[in-house]
Design a protein around this motif. Sequence first.
Motif, PDB file in Angstrom:
ATOM      1  N   ILE A 234      -7.063   2.000  -2.540  1.00 50.63           N
ATOM      2  CA  ILE A 234      -6.443   2.644  -1.372  1.00 50.63           C
ATOM      3  C   ILE A 234      -6.403   1.682  -0.192  1.00 50.63           C
ATOM      4  O   ILE A 234      -5.405   1.612   0.530  1.00 50.63           O
ATOM      5  N   ALA A 235      -7.460   0.920   0.014  1.00 52.61           N
ATOM      6  CA  ALA A 235      -7.518   0.003   1.154  1.00 52.61           C
ATOM      7  C   ALA A 235      -6.535  -1.142   1.008  1.00 52.61           C
ATOM      8  O   ALA A 235      -5.973  -1.623   2.003  1.00 52.61           O
ATOM      9  N   LEU A 236      -6.313  -1.597  -0.209  1.00 54.57           N
ATOM     10  CA  LEU A 236      -5.422  -2.740  -0.422  1.00 54.57           C
ATOM     11  C   LEU A 236      -3.975  -2.361  -0.665  1.00 54.57           C
ATOM     12  O   LEU A 236      -3.103  -3.216  -0.697  1.00 54.57           O
ATOM     13  N   SER A 237      -3.683  -1.083  -0.845  1.00 56.25           N
ATOM     14  CA  SER A 237      -2.310  -0.664  -1.159  1.00 56.25           C
ATOM     15  C   SER A 237      -1.298  -0.983  -0.050  1.00 56.25           C
ATOM     16  O   SER A 237      -0.157  -1.298  -0.370  1.00 56.25           O
ATOM     17  N   PRO A 238      -1.641  -0.913   1.255  1.00 54.68           N
ATOM     18  CA  PRO A 238      -0.620  -1.275   2.254  1.00 54.68           C
ATOM     19  C   PRO A 238      -0.196  -2.751   2.194  1.00 54.68           C
ATOM     20  O   PRO A 238       0.874  -3.105   2.662  1.00 54.68           O
ATOM     21  N   LEU A 239      -0.994  -3.597   1.602  1.00 60.57           N
ATOM     22  CA  LEU A 239      -0.642  -4.997   1.513  1.00 60.57           C
ATOM     23  C   LEU A 239       0.494  -5.263   0.529  1.00 60.57           C
ATOM     24  O   LEU A 239       1.131  -6.304   0.572  1.00 60.57           O
ATOM     25  N   PHE A 240       0.744  -4.310  -0.362  1.00 55.97           N
ATOM     26  CA  PHE A 240       1.732  -4.537  -1.415  1.00 55.97           C
ATOM     27  C   PHE A 240       3.046  -3.786  -1.164  1.00 55.97           C
ATOM     28  O   PHE A 240       3.867  -3.685  -2.058  1.00 55.97           O
ATOM     29  N   TYR A 241       3.248  -3.245   0.023  1.00 52.74           N
ATOM     30  CA  TYR A 241       4.515  -2.568   0.327  1.00 52.74           C
ATOM     31  C   TYR A 241       5.510  -3.502   0.928  1.00 52.74           C
ATOM     32  O   TYR A 241       5.335  -4.422   1.565  1.00 52.74           O
TER      33      TYR A 241
END
Length: 87
Positions: free
Chosen positions: A80-87
Amino acid sequence: MEEKRYSPSGTLALGIVTMFIPVIGIISGILAIIFANKSLKVTEDTEAIKALYLGGRVCAIIGLCYQGLMVIYIIFIFTIALSPLFY
């Protein structure tokens, strides 16, 4: 040849450590289950000593389940914490 018996109080202590110490708990839980299973096969002691082995094994199983859930939770949080990095 006589098989080695492990200490019943040591097996119980390893089982209890499994529930409360995060990383070391996984290793001590596996050891507690192995020691309890081997000792229960060869022991002809009283019911009180067998109860200590069983208590250690039960604590180790509960602790390992808890440790597994915590690992899954940590993986989920990192995802969840790293998911914004892959958008």
